[in-house]
Design an enzyme around this catalytic site. Structure first.
Site, PDB file in Angstrom:
ATOM      1  N   HIS A  94      -1.122  15.800  -7.351  1.00  0.00           N
ATOM      2  CA  HIS A  94      -2.284  16.643  -7.663  1.00  0.00           C
ATOM      3  C   HIS A  94      -2.053  17.592  -8.843  1.00  0.00           C
ATOM      4  O   HIS A  94      -2.757  18.583  -8.984  1.00  0.00           O
ATOM      5  CB  HIS A  94      -2.697  17.443  -6.409  1.00  0.00           C
ATOM      6  N   TYR A 121      -6.807  29.910 -10.778  1.00  0.00           N
ATOM      7  CA  TYR A 121      -5.527  29.210 -10.997  1.00  0.00           C
ATOM      8  C   TYR A 121      -4.497  30.108 -11.696  1.00  0.00           C
ATOM      9  O   TYR A 121      -3.297  29.927 -11.478  1.00  0.00           O
ATOM     10  CB  TYR A 121      -5.749  27.904 -11.762  1.00  0.00           C
TER      11      TYR A 121
HETATM   12  P1  OAD Z   1      -3.570  21.556   4.337  1.00  0.00           P
HETATM   13  O1  OAD Z   1      -3.807  23.023   4.266  1.00  0.00           O
HETATM   14  O2  OAD Z   1      -4.754  20.673   4.468  1.00  0.00           O
HETATM   15  O3  OAD Z   1      -2.569  21.234   5.543  1.00  0.00           O
HETATM   16  C1  OAD Z   1      -1.391  21.964   5.725  1.00  0.00           C
HETATM   17  C2  OAD Z   1      -0.637  21.385   6.895  1.00  0.00           C
HETATM   18  O4  OAD Z   1       0.619  22.034   6.962  1.00  0.00           O
HETATM   19  C3  OAD Z   1      -1.311  21.573   8.267  1.00  0.00           C
HETATM   20  O5  OAD Z   1      -1.242  20.353   8.963  1.00  0.00           O
HETATM   21  C4  OAD Z   1      -0.448  22.639   8.958  1.00  0.00           C
HETATM   22  O6  OAD Z   1      -0.320  22.405  10.366  1.00  0.00           O
HETATM   23  C5  OAD Z   1       0.888  22.403   8.295  1.00  0.00           C
HETATM   24  N1  OAD Z   1       1.732  23.609   8.230  1.00  0.00           N
HETATM   25  C6  OAD Z   1       1.395  24.892   7.969  1.00  0.00           C
HETATM   26  N2  OAD Z   1       2.479  25.682   7.968  1.00  0.00           N
HETATM   27  C7  OAD Z   1       3.543  24.872   8.215  1.00  0.00           C
HETATM   28  C8  OAD Z   1       4.949  25.083   8.325  1.00  0.00           C
HETATM   29  N3  OAD Z   1       5.497  26.298   8.185  1.00  0.00           N
HETATM   30  N4  OAD Z   1       5.730  24.011   8.592  1.00  0.00           N
HETATM   31  C9  OAD Z   1       5.206  22.773   8.754  1.00  0.00           C
HETATM   32  N5  OAD Z   1       3.887  22.515   8.641  1.00  0.00           N
HETATM   33  C10 OAD Z   1       3.069  23.552   8.378  1.00  0.00           C
HETATM   34  O7  OAD Z   1      -2.713  21.176   3.027  1.00  0.00           O
HETATM   35  P2  OAD Z   1      -2.501  19.750   2.348  1.00  0.00           P
HETATM   36  O8  OAD Z   1      -2.514  18.662   3.345  1.00  0.00           O
HETATM   37  O9  OAD Z   1      -1.328  19.879   1.462  1.00  0.00           O
HETATM   38  O10 OAD Z   1      -5.455  19.559  -3.386  1.00  0.00           O
HETATM   39  O11 OAD Z   1      -3.805  19.644   1.453  1.00  0.00           O
HETATM   40  C11 OAD Z   1      -3.986  18.519   0.633  1.00  0.00           C
HETATM   41  C12 OAD Z   1      -4.701  18.877  -0.630  1.00  0.00           C
HETATM   42  O12 OAD Z   1      -5.903  19.597  -0.309  1.00  0.00           O
HETATM   43  C13 OAD Z   1      -3.957  19.833  -1.548  1.00  0.00           C
HETATM   44  O13 OAD Z   1      -3.020  19.186  -2.372  1.00  0.00           O
HETATM   45  C14 OAD Z   1      -5.044  20.454  -2.347  1.00  0.00           C
HETATM   46  C15 OAD Z   1      -6.119  20.627  -1.296  1.00  0.00           C
HETATM   47  O14 OAD Z   1      -7.411  20.540  -1.767  1.00  0.00           O
HETATM   48  C16 OAD Z   1      -5.728  20.048  -4.622  1.00  0.00           C
HETATM   49  O15 OAD Z   1      -5.657  21.233  -4.886  1.00  0.00           O
HETATM   50  C17 OAD Z   1      -6.116  19.022  -5.616  1.00  0.00           C
END
Ligand code: OAD
Length: 237
Positions: free
Chosen positions: A110, A59
């Site tokens: 988060h 982190y």
């Molecule tokens: P993910 O990595 O699971 O998903 C990222 C999403 O963003 C995917 O659907 C990609 O297609 C999309 N993506 C990537 N680049 C992009 C761009 N330039 N424009 C638009 N979309 C794009 O991330 P999260 O859903 O945020 O928790 O993950 C949720 C949680 O999982 C996070 O908050 C984290 C993790 O564990 C903690 O750390 C507590």
């Protein structure tokens, strides 16, 4: 009874994809953090118990990276909506790029990298910005400082408040999230059927009911979408 929908209210639920074009890695894309590192080791109370040094190092690096990143056109487009709407940004992101782009009402589901907290039941938070946390660094109550991040299995403090906002929104924009982490993803279940609902990501595994899917990069899709929503509210983007 369901709360009234507020015609002028926009709720944005954002995830790592919105910060990807600011150089911050996502979690589940091919170069995502959880494809390189183990969340069980680095983002869980068990991992923290087993090897706190490794968790702090992980982190500390992310905190510095997030601090040095700059908001992009997608963050700016979301902030621009405040010219015509009451906007609540509910983000899963632990960076502060929404705030730095000008969004004034941001709920961090988060946690936030820029804060540390103790490890007692009701810990106080400390703003540390980009500073590292080291082993042996204690809070005022004498417990070890840890990142102010909600790890898997930990409770989300602002969930009720976030649900209330989604349930009263006339427009819901979901951007840059894989919708694979709960309870954050369950927030969409309370979006109203008559709300205008849009999902923006690069690809979609889950297409939530009633949402229009706009495939593409957040920096390319969001400025146009924000301009349209502003003009629908009678404002020039
Ligand atoms: P993910 O990595 O699971 O998903 C990222 C999403 O963003 C995917 O659907 C990609 O297609 C999309 N993506 C990537 N680049 C992009 C761009 N330039 N424009 C638009 N979309 C794009 O991330 P999260 O859903 O945020 O928790 O993950 C949720 C949680 O999982 C996070 O908050 C984290 C993790 O564990 C903690 O750390 C507590």
């Amino acid at each position: 009874m369901k709360p009234d929908v507020q015609p002028n209210k926009v709720v944005v639920l954002s995830g790592a994809g919105v910060s990807a074009e600011s150089g911050l890695p996502t979690f589940r894309d091919s170069n995502g953090l959880w494809n390189t590192f183990s969340w069980q080791e680095l983002a869980s109370p068990d991992g923290w118990k087993r090897h706190p040094e490794a968790v702090l190092a992980f982190y500390n690096e992310r905190r510095l990276q997030a601090w040095q990143a700059k908001p992009n056109a997608a963050h700016a487009a979301i902030a621009s909506l405040e010219a015509a709407y009451e906007v609540v940004v509910i983000t899963q992101n632990v960076d502060e790029l929404h705030e730095r782009a000008g969004s004034s009402n941001v709920i961090h589901l988060h946690g936030q990298l820029a804060y540390a907290r103790g490890t007692s039941e009701m810990p106080k938070r400390y703003r540390i910005e980009d500073a590292p946390i080291s082993m042996g660094q204690l809070c005022e109550e004498g417990t070890q400082l840890r990142p102010d991040i909600v790890w898997f299995g930990e409770e989300i403090q602002f969930f009720r408040e976030a649900r209330m906002h989604v349930a009263t929104a006339a427009r819901v924009l979901v951007v840059g999230t894989s919708l694979s982490v709960y309870p954050a993803a369950a927030l969409l279940n309370v979006a109203r059927s008559r709300a205008q609902k849009v999902l923006v990501t690069l690809d979609v595994d889950k297409w939530p009911f009633g949402f229009t899917f706009l495939r593409g990069k957040a920096t390319q899709v969001l400025p146009n979408l924000a301009a349209r929503w502003l003009s629908e509210a009678g404002r020039v983007a």
